[in-house]
Design a protein around this motif. Structure first.
Motif, PDB file in Angstrom:
ATOM      1  N   GLY A  34       4.395  16.649  18.851  1.00 41.04           N
ATOM      2  CA  GLY A  34       3.502  15.508  18.613  1.00 41.04           C
ATOM      3  C   GLY A  34       2.791  15.616  17.275  1.00 41.04           C
ATOM      4  O   GLY A  34       2.686  14.632  16.535  1.00 41.04           O
ATOM      5  N   PHE A  35       2.306  16.811  16.953  1.00 42.29           N
ATOM      6  CA  PHE A  35       1.638  17.004  15.662  1.00 42.29           C
ATOM      7  C   PHE A  35       2.618  16.817  14.507  1.00 42.29           C
ATOM      8  O   PHE A  35       2.277  16.210  13.488  1.00 42.29           O
ATOM      9  CB  PHE A  35       1.002  18.388  15.576  1.00 42.29           C
ATOM     10  CG  PHE A  35      -0.287  18.510  16.338  1.00 42.29           C
ATOM     11  CD1 PHE A  35      -1.226  17.500  16.327  1.00 42.29           C
ATOM     12  CD2 PHE A  35      -0.562  19.660  17.059  1.00 42.29           C
ATOM     13  CE1 PHE A  35      -2.410  17.614  17.028  1.00 42.29           C
ATOM     14  CE2 PHE A  35      -1.749  19.785  17.763  1.00 42.29           C
ATOM     15  CZ  PHE A  35      -2.676  18.759  17.754  1.00 42.29           C
ATOM     16  N   ALA A  36       3.830  17.316  14.659  1.00 43.57           N
ATOM     17  CA  ALA A  36       4.835  17.172  13.603  1.00 43.57           C
ATOM     18  C   ALA A  36       5.194  15.702  13.403  1.00 43.57           C
ATOM     19  O   ALA A  36       5.338  15.232  12.263  1.00 43.57           O
ATOM     20  CB  ALA A  36       6.077  17.984  13.935  1.00 43.57           C
ATOM     21  N   ALA A  37       5.323  14.953  14.490  1.00 45.96           N
ATOM     22  CA  ALA A  37       5.639  13.524  14.382  1.00 45.96           C
ATOM     23  C   ALA A  37       4.496  12.770  13.720  1.00 45.96           C
ATOM     24  O   ALA A  37       4.735  11.874  12.898  1.00 45.96           O
ATOM     25  CB  ALA A  37       5.935  12.954  15.765  1.00 45.96           C
ATOM     26  N   THR A  38       3.273  13.119  14.038  1.00 47.98           N
ATOM     27  CA  THR A  38       2.121  12.468  13.409  1.00 47.98           C
ATOM     28  C   THR A  38       2.077  12.779  11.917  1.00 47.98           C
ATOM     29  O   THR A  38       1.837  11.885  11.101  1.00 47.98           O
ATOM     30  CB  THR A  38       0.817  12.939  14.077  1.00 47.98           C
ATOM     31  OG1 THR A  38       0.881  12.614  15.467  1.00 47.98           O
ATOM     32  CG2 THR A  38      -0.391  12.292  13.448  1.00 47.98           C
ATOM     33  N   ALA A  39       2.328  14.022  11.551  1.00 52.68           N
ATOM     34  CA  ALA A  39       2.332  14.392  10.130  1.00 52.68           C
ATOM     35  C   ALA A  39       3.445  13.666   9.388  1.00 52.68           C
ATOM     36  O   ALA A  39       3.234  13.169   8.268  1.00 52.68           O
ATOM     37  CB  ALA A  39       2.495  15.904   9.987  1.00 52.68           C
ATOM     38  N   LEU A  42       2.392  10.037   8.909  1.00 55.33           N
ATOM     39  CA  LEU A  42       1.399   9.904   7.840  1.00 55.33           C
ATOM     40  C   LEU A  42       2.046  10.045   6.469  1.00 55.33           C
ATOM     41  O   LEU A  42       1.688   9.339   5.520  1.00 55.33           O
ATOM     42  CB  LEU A  42       0.290  10.938   8.017  1.00 55.33           C
ATOM     43  CG  LEU A  42      -0.637  10.709   9.210  1.00 55.33           C
ATOM     44  CD1 LEU A  42      -1.599  11.883   9.352  1.00 55.33           C
ATOM     45  CD2 LEU A  42      -1.405   9.419   9.062  1.00 55.33           C
ATOM     46  N   ALA A  43       3.004  10.948   6.346  1.00 47.41           N
ATOM     47  CA  ALA A  43       3.704  11.129   5.070  1.00 47.41           C
ATOM     48  C   ALA A  43       4.489   9.877   4.702  1.00 47.41           C
ATOM     49  O   ALA A  43       4.493   9.443   3.544  1.00 47.41           O
ATOM     50  CB  ALA A  43       4.623  12.343   5.144  1.00 47.41           C
ATOM     51  N   VAL A  44       5.145   9.273   5.683  1.00 47.47           N
ATOM     52  CA  VAL A  44       5.895   8.038   5.421  1.00 47.47           C
ATOM     53  C   VAL A  44       4.943   6.919   5.032  1.00 47.47           C
ATOM     54  O   VAL A  44       5.214   6.168   4.082  1.00 47.47           O
ATOM     55  CB  VAL A  44       6.736   7.651   6.662  1.00 47.47           C
ATOM     56  CG1 VAL A  44       7.293   6.250   6.523  1.00 47.47           C
ATOM     57  CG2 VAL A  44       7.862   8.647   6.864  1.00 47.47           C
ATOM     58  N   ASP A  45       3.823   6.801   5.741  1.00 45.79           N
ATOM     59  CA  ASP A  45       2.844   5.768   5.403  1.00 45.79           C
ATOM     60  C   ASP A  45       2.311   5.956   3.984  1.00 45.79           C
ATOM     61  O   ASP A  45       2.144   4.983   3.242  1.00 45.79           O
ATOM     62  CB  ASP A  45       1.674   5.787   6.391  1.00 45.79           C
ATOM     63  CG  ASP A  45       2.048   5.244   7.748  1.00 45.79           C
ATOM     64  OD1 ASP A  45       3.104   4.584   7.850  1.00 45.79           O
ATOM     65  OD2 ASP A  45       1.289   5.482   8.706  1.00 45.79           O
ATOM     66  N   ALA A  46       2.047   7.176   3.587  1.00 44.82           N
ATOM     67  CA  ALA A  46       1.556   7.443   2.230  1.00 44.82           C
ATOM     68  C   ALA A  46       2.616   7.100   1.188  1.00 44.82           C
ATOM     69  O   ALA A  46       2.313   6.509   0.148  1.00 44.82           O
ATOM     70  CB  ALA A  46       1.150   8.909   2.100  1.00 44.82           C
ATOM     71  N   THR A  47       3.865   7.426   1.479  1.00 48.31           N
ATOM     72  CA  THR A  47       4.949   7.121   0.545  1.00 48.31           C
ATOM     73  C   THR A  47       5.133   5.623   0.400  1.00 48.31           C
ATOM     74  O   THR A  47       5.283   5.109  -0.711  1.00 48.31           O
ATOM     75  CB  THR A  47       6.265   7.771   1.027  1.00 48.31           C
ATOM     76  OG1 THR A  47       6.040   9.177   1.165  1.00 48.31           O
ATOM     77  CG2 THR A  47       7.391   7.526   0.068  1.00 48.31           C
ATOM     78  N   VAL A  48       5.106   4.899   1.509  1.00 51.45           N
ATOM     79  CA  VAL A  48       5.258   3.440   1.461  1.00 51.45           C
ATOM     80  C   VAL A  48       4.084   2.809   0.723  1.00 51.45           C
ATOM     81  O   VAL A  48       4.260   1.913  -0.101  1.00 51.45           O
ATOM     82  CB  VAL A  48       5.398   2.872   2.891  1.00 51.45           C
ATOM     83  CG1 VAL A  48       5.289   1.364   2.891  1.00 51.45           C
ATOM     84  CG2 VAL A  48       6.720   3.308   3.493  1.00 51.45           C
ATOM     85  N   GLY A  49       2.886   3.294   0.993  1.00 50.69           N
ATOM     86  CA  GLY A  49       1.712   2.762   0.297  1.00 50.69           C
ATOM     87  C   GLY A  49       1.778   3.004  -1.199  1.00 50.69           C
ATOM     88  O   GLY A  49       1.454   2.130  -2.001  1.00 50.69           O
TER      89      GLY A  49
END
Length: 67
Positions: A34-39, A42-49
């Protein structure tokens, strides 16, 4: 005869302890996943942003071109 229920209780207690230990391992593993999926999310969201921000600077929107 009285030792049979005691042995049964001992065996049941050992089996329960083994099952609970297995459950703890599964719980810890699922928490780590779960923690790995959340991280990763977040990484994908930061890259898209970042891509959207850079894209809006490099290529202005069509609405800005019409003005």
């Amino acid at each position: 005869m009285s030792s049979t229920p005691a042995l049964f209780r001992l065996a049941a207690a050992c089996a329960a302890a083994a099952l609970l230990a297995g459950c703890a391992v599964v719980s810890v593993a699922s928490t780590a996943v779960g923690f790995a999926a959340t991280a990763a999310s977040l990484a994908v969201d930061a890259t898209v942003g970042t891509a959207k921000a850079v894209g809006s600077v490099v290529m202005p929107s069509k609405a800005e071109d019409k003005q």
